[in-house]
Design an enzyme around this catalytic site. Structure first.
Site, PDB file in Angstrom:
ATOM      1  N   LYS A 188      45.335  16.329  31.781  1.00  0.00           N
ATOM      2  CA  LYS A 188      46.704  16.524  31.276  1.00  0.00           C
ATOM      3  C   LYS A 188      47.698  16.353  32.197  1.00  0.00           C
ATOM      4  O   LYS A 188      48.007  17.223  32.986  1.00  0.00           O
ATOM      5  CB  LYS A 188      46.890  18.029  30.570  1.00  0.00           C
ATOM      6  CG  LYS A 188      47.627  17.719  29.189  1.00  0.00           C
ATOM      7  CD  LYS A 188      48.950  18.549  29.255  1.00  0.00           C
ATOM      8  CE  LYS A 188      50.001  19.163  30.284  1.00  0.00           C
ATOM      9  NZ  LYS A 188      51.273  18.460  30.277  1.00  0.00           N
ATOM     10  N   GLY A 241      50.676  23.131  39.998  1.00  0.00           N
ATOM     11  CA  GLY A 241      52.243  23.361  39.456  1.00  0.00           C
ATOM     12  C   GLY A 241      52.549  24.726  40.001  1.00  0.00           C
ATOM     13  O   GLY A 241      52.325  24.983  41.043  1.00  0.00           O
ATOM     14  N   SER A 242      53.356  25.292  39.047  1.00  0.00           N
ATOM     15  CA  SER A 242      54.141  26.511  39.654  1.00  0.00           C
ATOM     16  C   SER A 242      53.245  27.852  39.740  1.00  0.00           C
ATOM     17  O   SER A 242      52.343  27.767  38.943  1.00  0.00           O
ATOM     18  CB  SER A 242      55.307  26.612  38.534  1.00  0.00           C
ATOM     19  OG  SER A 242      54.822  26.796  37.261  1.00  0.00           O
ATOM     20  N   GLU A 263      46.501  25.165  42.776  1.00  0.00           N
ATOM     21  CA  GLU A 263      47.454  24.722  43.949  1.00  0.00           C
ATOM     22  C   GLU A 263      48.877  25.021  43.695  1.00  0.00           C
ATOM     23  O   GLU A 263      49.399  24.214  42.556  1.00  0.00           O
ATOM     24  CB  GLU A 263      47.321  22.986  44.413  1.00  0.00           C
ATOM     25  CG  GLU A 263      47.947  23.094  45.709  1.00  0.00           C
ATOM     26  CD  GLU A 263      47.811  21.691  46.450  1.00  0.00           C
ATOM     27  OE1 GLU A 263      46.808  20.996  46.180  1.00  0.00           O
ATOM     28  OE2 GLU A 263      48.908  21.172  46.924  1.00  0.00           O
ATOM     29  N   CYS A 297      54.992  20.568  47.343  1.00  0.00           N
ATOM     30  CA  CYS A 297      54.572  22.027  47.473  1.00  0.00           C
ATOM     31  C   CYS A 297      54.339  22.227  48.887  1.00  0.00           C
ATOM     32  O   CYS A 297      54.380  23.249  49.507  1.00  0.00           O
ATOM     33  CB  CYS A 297      53.136  22.288  46.805  1.00  0.00           C
ATOM     34  SG  CYS A 297      51.912  20.925  47.107  1.00  0.00           S
ATOM     35  N   GLU A 395      60.689  29.408  46.350  1.00  0.00           N
ATOM     36  CA  GLU A 395      60.496  27.769  46.301  1.00  0.00           C
ATOM     37  C   GLU A 395      61.535  26.947  45.490  1.00  0.00           C
ATOM     38  O   GLU A 395      61.674  27.293  44.355  1.00  0.00           O
ATOM     39  CB  GLU A 395      59.114  27.243  45.798  1.00  0.00           C
ATOM     40  CG  GLU A 395      58.949  25.878  45.835  1.00  0.00           C
ATOM     41  CD  GLU A 395      57.660  25.455  45.054  1.00  0.00           C
ATOM     42  OE1 GLU A 395      57.214  25.868  44.141  1.00  0.00           O
ATOM     43  OE2 GLU A 395      56.848  24.856  45.931  1.00  0.00           O
TER      44      GLU A 395
HETATM   45  O1  TXE Z   1      56.178  22.981  36.636  1.00  0.00           O
HETATM   46  P1  TXE Z   1      55.004  23.775  35.602  1.00  0.00           P
HETATM   47  P2  TXE Z   1      57.765  22.732  36.159  1.00  0.00           P
HETATM   48  C1  TXE Z   1      57.022  24.402  41.089  1.00  0.00           C
HETATM   49  C2  TXE Z   1      58.400  23.967  41.691  1.00  0.00           C
HETATM   50  C3  TXE Z   1      59.345  23.703  40.630  1.00  0.00           C
HETATM   51  C4  TXE Z   1      58.353  24.697  39.428  1.00  0.00           C
HETATM   52  C5  TXE Z   1      58.751  24.274  37.885  1.00  0.00           C
HETATM   53  O2  TXE Z   1      59.080  25.263  42.138  1.00  0.00           O
HETATM   54  O3  TXE Z   1      60.821  24.051  40.663  1.00  0.00           O
HETATM   55  O4  TXE Z   1      57.210  24.536  39.645  1.00  0.00           O
HETATM   56  O5  TXE Z   1      58.046  22.939  37.568  1.00  0.00           O
HETATM   57  C6  TXE Z   1      51.711  22.371  32.860  1.00  0.00           C
HETATM   58  N1  TXE Z   1      49.674  26.180  30.471  1.00  0.00           N
HETATM   59  N2  TXE Z   1      55.963  23.070  41.326  1.00  0.00           N
HETATM   60  O6  TXE Z   1      58.201  23.412  35.292  1.00  0.00           O
HETATM   61  O7  TXE Z   1      55.586  24.003  34.397  1.00  0.00           O
HETATM   62  C7  TXE Z   1      52.864  21.156  32.681  1.00  0.00           C
HETATM   63  O8  TXE Z   1      52.917  20.282  31.460  1.00  0.00           O
HETATM   64  C8  TXE Z   1      49.224  24.930  31.052  1.00  0.00           C
HETATM   65  C9  TXE Z   1      55.159  23.210  42.290  1.00  0.00           C
HETATM   66  O9  TXE Z   1      57.260  21.110  36.062  1.00  0.00           O
HETATM   67  O10 TXE Z   1      53.948  24.462  36.368  1.00  0.00           O
HETATM   68  C10 TXE Z   1      52.557  20.180  34.130  1.00  0.00           C
HETATM   69  O11 TXE Z   1      51.421  19.229  33.783  1.00  0.00           O
HETATM   70  N3  TXE Z   1      49.854  23.970  31.658  1.00  0.00           N
HETATM   71  C11 TXE Z   1      54.125  22.314  42.428  1.00  0.00           C
HETATM   72  C12 TXE Z   1      52.170  21.073  35.012  1.00  0.00           C
HETATM   73  O12 TXE Z   1      51.599  22.379  34.305  1.00  0.00           O
HETATM   74  C13 TXE Z   1      51.261  24.121  31.690  1.00  0.00           C
HETATM   75  C14 TXE Z   1      54.376  21.031  41.540  1.00  0.00           C
HETATM   76  C15 TXE Z   1      52.975  21.706  36.069  1.00  0.00           C
HETATM   77  O13 TXE Z   1      54.281  22.102  35.282  1.00  0.00           O
HETATM   78  C16 TXE Z   1      51.779  25.413  30.958  1.00  0.00           C
HETATM   79  C17 TXE Z   1      55.212  21.220  40.260  1.00  0.00           C
HETATM   80  C18 TXE Z   1      51.035  26.219  30.617  1.00  0.00           C
HETATM   81  N4  TXE Z   1      51.682  27.408  29.610  1.00  0.00           N
HETATM   82  C19 TXE Z   1      56.194  22.189  40.130  1.00  0.00           C
HETATM   83  N5  TXE Z   1      53.071  25.101  31.391  1.00  0.00           N
HETATM   84  C20 TXE Z   1      53.337  22.056  43.213  1.00  0.00           C
HETATM   85  N6  TXE Z   1      52.371  23.088  43.688  1.00  0.00           N
HETATM   86  O14 TXE Z   1      53.246  20.968  43.898  1.00  0.00           O
HETATM   87  C21 TXE Z   1      53.300  24.011  31.841  1.00  0.00           C
HETATM   88  N7  TXE Z   1      52.055  23.190  32.125  1.00  0.00           N
END
Ligand code: TXE
Length: 499
Positions: A188, A241-242, A263, A297, A395
């Protein structure tokens, strides 16, 4: 492509994608679409289906069938390796196309996207070797009557949730390793950067991956992502992700105790000693926070610099920032492109305002750059940052660097470790004792000495503390997607329990 004017590469109509289940592209039909606008140009570039939970269930069922019947999980590893090698060739052949869609959806410079896709070819090639190198262990020290084997088995159906900052690279740091282990996948991607995850489905099908082994279900995090984390038939979830969503993954995983690879965020230190090659260090520090507009990240967002050179070093980094070419992601000369989403742009600008309000000294940047469309932020440097400020702790995920001076090596290590994160760190020094002492004491999963953001598929990625669980890439990255089984074999006639 280098010679074409940037506007020529923009599609006249958005490209419409289907999603991918059981070896087939599924058209959106009555499902609505996300329409993605290029962050650098503001024009519509892709239309991505908003899948339903039923679509997810069908994809997981396809991945389960493919896993259980052994069409991939039980074939000789040499056959898995040859599919991965063919995929590498096809990615190489389609590299320009993949790089273009990556840039159109993400806003990263086209030259950078090309380099990333090239790196992905190498990851597939490495993972093909890793598929064949994967092995267990044997115990010949249990006495004459008992012999022990430890085998590794693929963990099963893996759910893969990826973010928007490196849509294809992060995908390719996981998919070939998961497949090398013999698992099947339901991916996804982020709803704003799904195109190249779907293109990988075409690549893998052409490479000969059996149907059902790689499925892609597109949709929002709150619906499809959340449902995937909760799914009772997903054996392992790899989430990037976050940290806040990572925490939700941990809670959701309790339903079937699926294994998690996470991660998450980082607030990564760049430690610069006065005895470093300061010219190299300034260049590395500028790259470490400017690359991918600081939306990594592993971005080096805290500059921890020896006080005796702090002001001079700030000036050197400022001079580097002034020369960085920010602009149209489709221009091959661009080094820093657009911020990927309006929401992320807002987040970064809010942190810049907080930095000013909390009393940090704005040395350079701090403003948006106007190219007539899209969101661009000038590389920004804050001096006099104290440990309690938001720009020192959170971050930001943007091109914002916070400077904190130190006097002793102990203080440098303490500042570097004063964070809930532990993803990556760099040290710049020509003194091997200092550099190695810092490398050994800073709690981070990836460490760079006199360089930053370097790497390849051989070395594992992953974090300490709240930066996550598990490791991707390297031989560790294949082992991560396996279960361990111990096999006890008794030789000869059994000693009776009941005689
Ligand atoms: O991340 P999300 P966002 C950090 C960075 C950024 C912040 C927000 O600080 O400002 O996160 O970014 C999916 N259950 N990083 O809002 O929401 C979403 O669809 C399952 C660091 O974009 O974490 C996407 O595919 N999945 C990071 C993925 O999670 C869910 C890279 C990441 O989105 C979900 C990106 C849920 N409830 C952002 N909600 C890194 N480590 O590199 C969202 N997603």
């Amino acid at each position: 492509m280098d010679h074409q004017p940037a506007h020529f590469l923009l599609p006249s109509d958005p490209r419409t994608f289907g999603f991918f289940v059981d070896g087939k592209i599924v058209e959106a039909g009555a499902r609505p679409y996300f329409e993605r606008h290029s962050p650098g140009h503001g024009v519509a570039v892709t239309r991505i289906p908003k899948c339903t939970k039923e679509d997810l269930d069908l994809a997981v069922a396809a991945a389960r069938r493919a896993f259980e019947d052994g069409r991939w999980s039980r074939i000789p590893s040499v056959e898995r390796a040859s599919v991965l090698l063919r995929a590498a060739q096809i990615i190489r052949r389609r590299a320009e196309e993949i790089a273009l869609w990556e840039t159109l959806e993400n806003g990263k410079p086209i030259s950078q996207a090309r380099a990333e896709i090239d790196g992905c070819v190498g990851i597939f090639e490495y993972a093909a070797g890793a598929a064949r190198a994967l092995h267990g262990d044997a115990f010949n020290n249990l006495g004459d009557r008992l012999f022990g084997l430890v085998t590794r088995e693929p963990i099963g159906v893996v759910g893969l949730i990826t973010p928007w900052n490196f849509p294809f690279l992060i995908l390719c740091e996981r998919v070939p390793f998961i497949l090398a282990a013999g698992c099947t996948i339901v991916a996804k991607p982020s709803e704003v950067t799904s195109a190249t995850t779907l293109i990988l489905a075409e690549v893998l099908a052409e490479a000969g991956l059996p149907a059902g082994c790689y499925n892609v279900v597109t949709g929002s995090g709150s619906t499809i992502g959340q449902a995937m984390t909760e799914h009772m038939d997903v054996d392992m979830l790899s989430f990037t992700g976050s940290t806040s969503v990572g925490r939700r993954c941990v809670q959701a995983a309790t339903g079937n105790f699926k294994k998690l690879g996470l991660e998450l965020g980082g607030k990564n230190p760049q430690i610069v000693f006065a005895d470093a090659d300061l010219e190299d260090a300034a260049d590395g520090v500028a790259f470490g926070i400017g690359f991918n507009t600081g939306q990594c990240c592993v971005s080096g967002s805290r500059l921890i610099v020896e006080r005796s050179v702090a002001r001079a070093f700030e000036e050197m980094v400022t001079a580097k920032f002034a020369k960085v070419k920010v602009g149209d992601p489709l221009d091959p000369a661009t080094q820093v492109g657009a911020i990927t989403t309006a929401a992320q742009n807002e987040t970064i600008m809010t942190y810049i305002a907080k930095g000013r309000a909390e009393g940090a000294r704005l040395v350079c940047g701090g403003e948006q750059l106007d190219f007539g469309h899209g969101h661009y932020i000038a590389p920004t440097l804050f001096g006099d940052v104290s440990a309690d400020m938001a720009i020192a702790r959170d971050e930001i995920f943007g091109p914002v660097l916070s400077v904190m001076p130190f006097d002793t090596i102990e203080e440098a290590i303490a500042i570097a470790n004063d964070t809930v994160y532990g993803l990556a760190a760099s040290v710049w020094s020509k003194n091997i004792d200092k550099a190695l002492t810092v490398a050994r004491r800073v709690r981070a999963g990836r460490f760079w000495i006199n360089t930053t953001l370097a790497g390849g598929p051989e070395l594992p990625l992953g974090g300490f503390k709240q930066s996550g669980w598990g490791r991707e890439a390297g031989i560790y990255g294949v082992e991560e997607y396996t279960q361990i089984k111990s096999v006890h074999i008794e030789l000869g006639k059994r000693e009776p329990w009941v005689s």
